[in-house]
Design an enzyme around this catalytic site. Structure first.
Site, short mmCIF file in Angstrom:
data_model
loop_
_atom_site.label_atom_id
_atom_site.label_comp_id
_atom_site.label_asym_id
_atom_site.label_seq_id
_atom_site.Cartn_x
_atom_site.Cartn_y
_atom_site.Cartn_z
N GLU A 5 0.86 -1.18 0.00
CA GLU A 5 0.00 0.00 0.00
C GLU A 5 0.89 1.23 0.00
O GLU A 5 2.08 1.13 0.28
CB GLU A 5 -0.89 -0.02 1.25
CG GLU A 5 -1.84 -1.22 1.26
CD GLU A 5 -2.72 -1.25 2.51
OE1 GLU A 5 -2.60 -0.34 3.36
OE2 GLU A 5 -3.51 -2.20 2.62
N GLY A 13 5.26 -1.35 2.97
CA GLY A 13 5.96 -2.16 1.98
C GLY A 13 6.18 -3.56 2.51
O GLY A 13 5.25 -4.36 2.56
N SER A 14 7.38 -3.83 2.96
CA SER A 14 7.67 -5.17 3.42
C SER A 14 7.08 -5.47 4.79
O SER A 14 7.04 -6.62 5.21
CB SER A 14 9.19 -5.38 3.46
OG SER A 14 9.70 -5.37 2.16
N THR A 31 1.85 -6.30 -9.66
CA THR A 31 2.40 -6.80 -10.93
C THR A 31 1.31 -7.52 -11.73
O THR A 31 0.59 -8.36 -11.17
CB THR A 31 3.58 -7.75 -10.65
OG1 THR A 31 4.60 -7.01 -9.98
CG2 THR A 31 4.13 -8.34 -11.94
N GLY A 59 32.21 -0.05 -22.27
CA GLY A 59 32.63 1.34 -22.47
C GLY A 59 31.45 2.21 -22.86
O GLY A 59 30.31 1.93 -22.46
N GLU A 83 9.53 -8.71 -4.05
CA GLU A 83 9.48 -9.92 -3.21
C GLU A 83 10.39 -9.76 -1.99
O GLU A 83 10.88 -10.72 -1.43
CB GLU A 83 9.91 -11.13 -4.04
CG GLU A 83 9.35 -12.46 -3.58
CD GLU A 83 7.91 -12.66 -3.99
OE1 GLU A 83 7.32 -11.77 -4.63
OE2 GLU A 83 7.36 -13.70 -3.63
N GLY A 84 10.56 -8.50 -1.56
CA GLY A 84 11.42 -8.21 -0.40
C GLY A 84 12.79 -7.77 -0.84
O GLY A 84 13.49 -8.50 -1.53
N THR A 85 13.18 -6.57 -0.44
CA THR A 85 14.49 -6.05 -0.84
C THR A 85 15.62 -6.90 -0.26
O THR A 85 15.40 -7.71 0.65
CB THR A 85 14.71 -4.61 -0.31
OG1 THR A 85 14.60 -4.66 1.12
CG2 THR A 85 13.69 -3.64 -0.86
#
Lengths: 368, 413
Positions: free
Chosen positions: B139, B143-144, B170, B366, B390-392
Site C-alpha cells: 500500500e 511495503g515489506s 504486478t 565502455g 518480493e522483499g528487498t
C-alpha cells in the site's frame, strides 16, 4: 537429477573428520600457532584415521575409497574448520600420492603408494609455488632441461609443506614453453647435490605448519624420477584438484569464523541487548552465511565436474577466486564482530584472519 | 548423491523454453522497453499461453514444500519452475512478468486454497484465452512490513466488502481488466488484531468496486504492468477468503502465516528471474569483448589477469553462484525440506549480485555499454527490480539473520 544430499559414505567420512577437528585440532590450534609447531603426536594420530590418501587401491594396501573430489571437498572443509596448519600438514602426502596414483608408472606407484599406506606418516611432499609476485603455474620459473638421458632442474620453490622433515620432494617444473602442457613433476631426494632446504619459513599465518624454501641449482635427476615417465602428467587436471582442495579448506576456515561470530553475537550485549539484535551486526553475519553457502556450491560443482572426468579448469579457478575473496571477508568480519577483542590473540578470530588471507596467494598446497 | 545435472526430461523442456525466449522474446525486447505500456507483446503472450496450456502449466505456480504424510517424497515442480523462469528472464524479464500465468496470486491459491478455490481460480488457466493472476499486498504507506495493511474487509451477510488502495500490483491490469483472471488482495478484518487480522481474499476480474487507477512508469521491466488498484465497497463472495477466518488475539493466525509462507516458495522463482537477466548481460559482455580480442585466461596466475579479465570472470562466477543457490532452495522445496533460510539467501544474493553484474556489463562495454544500441543498459535497469521486489535485499538479510539466530521479528526488526 539435481541433488545436494551427501551419500551415507560421505556423511560417515565427514563425521570422522569433524570429530578430529573438534577433539584434536581446534583445541590445540592456538598453542600450536603460538609455538609455531604442530602438537607432538598430531601427524601420527591423524594419519591413523586414514583421511588423507584414502583413495589408494587395495592393491597397494590402501583403503580403496572411491576417488571423489566432492567427498574430498567435504572432508577438507571439516579439517579446515579444525585448523589450517594441521590440515595442510596431515594432507601433504596426498600432494604426492594422488598425482602418482593418476599418472605414475607401475614402479612409482609401487614405491609411493605403499609408502602412503604404511603405519608411519610418509616423509613426502610437493613443491609448486615460487617466491614471485606473479606466480603462475602455467609459466613456472623452475625449469627441467633435458641433458643427455637426465633432466637438470633449476629454480626456487616456496611454501613447501612439511619441508624440514621431508626426504623426497615432488617438484613441478617447466620442460618447454608456457602452458599447463609444459609442466612435469620430478621426484628430487633431499640429499641430491644442488638441493638446498631452508630453515622453516616465518609466515603471517599457518605458523604451526612447517614450510620451507627449496632451492634447486643444477640438480640432475634420472628420467625415471619423472612422474609417469615419458607420458608424464596432466598438470591442468592436477591443478583443478588442488584448487578444489584449497577452496574446501578455506570454506572450513570461513565456516568456523562464521559460527564463532554467531555464538559471540548472541552472547555479547550492548545497552542490555545481544549485538545480534542490531542490524549492523546481524546483516554482517547474514552476509557471511550467504557468501559461505554460495562459495560452497561453486566448490562442490567444480569437484563434481572432476568426478565426472572433466578437466574443470574454469570451474575450479572461478570457485577458488570467489572462495579466496569470501574467506578474507568472512574472517575479517569475524574480527569486526568481536571489536577490540577480535584483535587479541587469545581469541581465535585474528588467527583465522591471518590464515584466511593466505588463500589468495596459495596454490598447490592441498589435493583431493 | 551430489549431482549438478538435471534429468533429460527437464533439459528437453528447458531447451524448448530457451527457444521461445530466443524467438519470441529477444526480438521484441527493445521495443517493449521503449513503448512501455503502449505495446503489448501479443505474439509472445499468445504463444506462451498455448505452451502453458499444453504443458499443464508446469510453471504455473511453485509447489509448496510440505511433507506428504511425513514421508519425504521427491518432487520436481520447484526446480522445473526456476529453470523455466531463468530462461524466460534471459529472454526478457518484463515479458516474463507479462506471461499469462497465475504468478504470485496462483502460488497463494496453490498453497492456501481449498480444493474448491483451486478449481474455481486455477482451472481457468488451462483453457480459453490468456489470463493473469496478481497479488496485491503493498500500500502507499506500507511495503515489506506486510502486517501494517490498512485495506479493510468487512463481512456483510454472505459477502466481504473491501475498501482500500493497493500499489505495485504486478500484472494488475492484465489480471483484472484485460483478462478473466483474478487478484489476491491482502486486507484486515480487524485492525485492532494487527497481523492476526490480516487475510487474503480472492477478487475476480471485473468485480464492481475495483478499478485500475494508474499504471506506473518504471526504471526497468517496463512492459510489465505495475498497477494501482483501488477498492471502493468492492463486494466478493464469503467463500473467497483464502485460509481461515479466525482472528486469534495472540500470535499469528494461519491465514497470515500461510500467505507469508507463500514467499518461501516464490522467492526462488524471483531469484531465478534475476539470474536470467544477469546471465544475459554476462553472456553478451563476454561475446562482445571476445570480438574485440578479450579472452579470459582461466587457470593462469591470478596476478597476471587484467582488470577486465577479472571482472568478466567475477561476473560469470556470480551468475553461477546465484543460480546454484536458487537451485538449492528450489530443490529443498522439492524434497519437502523447510527452506525459509535458503529462499531468502538465494533471493538476497541473486538480487544484489545480478545488479552488480549488469552494472559491470555497462562499464565493460565502455561508451557502447551506455548506448541504447546495446541491451546491457536495459538489463541493468531490469536487474534492479530483482534486488527489490518480493522483499528487498535488506529484508532478505533480516529473514536470514532471524533464521540464523532463531529470533522472532520482535527480537530483530
Amino acid at each position: 537429477m539435481f541433488d545436494l544430499e551427501p551419500s551415507e559414505d560421505q556423511k560417515l567420512m565427514v563425521q570422522t573428520a569433524r570429530e578430529l577437528a573438534k577433539n584434536e585440532m581446534d583445541p590445540a590450534a592456538h598453542d600450536a600457532d603460538e609455538a609455531a609447531k604442530l602438537p607432538a603426536d598430531f601427524l601420527k594420530k591423524s594419519w591413523e584415521l586414514g583421511l588423507a590418501c584414502a583413495a589408494i587401491p587395495e592393491k597397494y594396501n590402501g583403503a580403496s575409497m572411491e576417488r571423489s573430489a566432492v567427498t574430498g571437498a567435504m572432508i577438507l572443509e571439516e579439517l579446515g574448520a579444525g585448523d589450517l596448519s594441521m590440515a595442510i600438514a596431515m594432507l601433504a602426502p596426498s600432494l604426492v600420492a594422488y598425482p602418482v596414483l593418476d599418472y605414475g608408472t607401475d614402479l612409482q606407484k609401487e614405491i609411493v603408494l605403499r609408502a602412503c599406506t604404511g603405519s608411519e606418516f610418509p616423509k613426502l611432499t610437493a613443491a609448486l609455488m615460487e617466491p614471485v609476485y606473479d606466480f603462475d603455474p602455467t609459466a613456472l620459473r623452475t625449469t627441467a632441461i633435458r641433458s643427455g638421458t637426465n633432466y637438470v632442474l633449476n629454480g626456487v620453490k616456496t611454501l613447501v609443506p612439511n619441508g624440514s622433515t621431508a626426504d623426497s620432494f615432488l617438484v613441478y617444473a617447466r620442460v618447454g614453453g608456457t602452458g599447463f602442457d609444459n609442466v612435469q613433476a620430478f621426484f628430487v631426494q633431499r640429499t641430491v647435490p644442488g638441493v638446498t632446504v631452508s630453515e622453516k619459513e616465518k609466515n603471517m599465518g599457518i605458523n604451526a605448519l612447517d614450510t620451507v624454501t627449496l632451492t634447486l641449482e643444477n640438480v640432475g635427476v634420472a628420467p625415471d624420477t619423472r612422474v609417469g615417465g615419458a607420458k608424464g602428467i596432466d598438470f591442468e587436471r592436477i591443478m583443478s584438484y588442488s584448487r578444489v582442495a584449497q577452496s574446501a579448506l578455506a570454506l572450513g576456515v570461513a565456516r568456523k569464523a562464521y559460527e564463532h561470530s554467531v555464538t559471540y553475537a548472541m552472547e555479547r550485549k550492548t545497552w542490555g541487548q545481544p549485538i545480534a539484535t542490531r542490524q549492523a551486526i546481524a546483516f554482517m553475519i547474514a552476509d557471511m552465511r550467504i557468501e559461505l553457502d554460495a562459495a560452497r556450491l561453486l566448490v562442490w560443482e567444480a569437484a563434481w565436474h572432476l568426478d565426472k572426468g572433466r578437466k574443470a579448469t574454469k570451474e575450479s579457478y572461478l570457485a577458488k577466486m570467489v572462495v579466496d575473496e569470501m574467506v578474507l571477508k568472512v574472517t575479517d568480519d569475524s574480527v569486526m564482530v568481536m571489536g577490540g577483542h577480535g584483535f587479541i590473540r587469545e581469541n581465535p578470530v585474528e588467527r583465522w584472519l591471518r590464515n584466511g588471507r593466505g588463500f589468495a596467494t596459495f596454490d598447490g598446497l592441498a589435493m583431493v | 548423491m551430489i549431482n549438478f545435472q538435471h534429468g533429460d526430461s527437464l533439459n528437453n523442456l528447458a531447451a524448448a523454453v530457451e527457444q521461445i525466449a530466443r524467438d519470441h522474446m529477444r526480438p521484441f525486447t527493445r521495443a517493449v522497453d521503449e513503448k512501455e505500456h503502449e505495446l503489448n507483446p501479443d505474439s509472445y503472450i499468445n504463444t506462451m499461453y498455448e505452451v502453458l496450456k499444453m504443458t499443464g502449466g508446469a510453471m504455473n505456480s511453485p509447489v509448496m514444500g510440505a511433507k506428504e504424510g511425513g514421508e519425504k517424497k521427491r518432487r520436481t515442480g520447484n526446480i522445473t519452475s526456476v529453470v523455466f523462469i531463468e530462461k524466460m528472464a534471459w529472454g526478457d524479464c518484463g515479458m516474463y512478468l507479462a506471461t499469462p500465468m497465475p504468478l504470485l496470486g496462483g502460488a497463494a491459491v496453490g498453497s492456501a486454497g481449498t480444493p474448491e478455490q483451486k478449481q474455481k481460480f486455477l482451472a481457468r488457466f488451462r483453457e480459453g484465452k490468456p489470463k493473469w493472476a496478481a497479488m496485491a499486498i503493498t500500500e502507499p504507506g506500507m511495503g515489506s512490513d506486510s502486517g501494517a495493511v490498512t485495506t479493510t474487509a468487512t463481512l456483510e451477510g454472505d459477502e466481504w466488502v473491501i475498501n482500500g488502495e493497493k500499489i505495485f500490483v504486478t500484472a494488475g491490469k492484465r489480471a483484472v481488466e484485460d483478462s478473466e483472471g483474478f487478484v489476491v488482495v491482502w486486507a484486515s478484518v480487524d485492525r485492532k488484531a494487527g497481523r492476526a487480522g490480516i487475510k487474503a481474499f480472492l477478487v475476480d476480474h471485473h468485480t464492481p468496486g475495483m478499478k485500475v487507477a494508474k499504471l506506473e512508469h518504471k526504471h526497468g521491466i517496463r512492459c510489465s504492468d505495475t498497477a494501482v488498484l483501488v477498492f471502493e465497497n468492492c463486494r466478493i463472495p464469503k467463500e473467497n477468503l483464502l485460509g481461515s477466518a479466525d482472528v486469534k488475539p495472540t500470535g499469528d493466525s494461519k491465514g497470515f502465516k500461510g500467505a507469508m509462507a507463500t514467499f518461501d516458495a516464490t522467492r526462488p522463482p524471483v531469484a531465478a528471474s534475476a539470474v536470467g537477466v544477469g546471465r544475459a548481460a554476462a553472456e553478451y559482455t563476454s561475446e562482445y569483448l571476445a570480438k574485440q580480442g578479450v579472452a579470459p585466461r582461466y587457470g593462469i596466475g591470478r596476478n597476471k589477469l587484467t582488470a577486465v579479465e577479472k571482472d568478466l570472470m567475477m561476473m560469470e562466477a556470480k551468475v553461477k553462484a546465484s543460480w546454484l543457490l536458487t537451485l538449492k532452495a528450489a530443490w529443498m522445496s522439492d524434497i519437502g525440506e523447510p527452506n525459509n533460510l535458503e529462499a531468502s539467501i538465494c533471493k538476497c544474493k541473486s538480487g544484489r549480485d545480478m545488479v552488480w553484474v549488469c552494472q559491470k556489463a555497462v562499464e565493460l562495454l565502455g561508451s557502447e555499454g551506455y548506448s541504447r544500441k546495446h541491451l546491457v543498459e536495459k538489463w541493468m535497469r531490469d536487474s534492479k527490480i530483482g534486488d527489490i521486489y518480493e522483499g528487498t535485499q535488506q529484508i532478505q538479510k533480516l529473514v536470514v539473520a532471524r533464521r540464523i539466530f532463531g529470533y522472532s521479528r520482535e527480537q530483530l526488526a
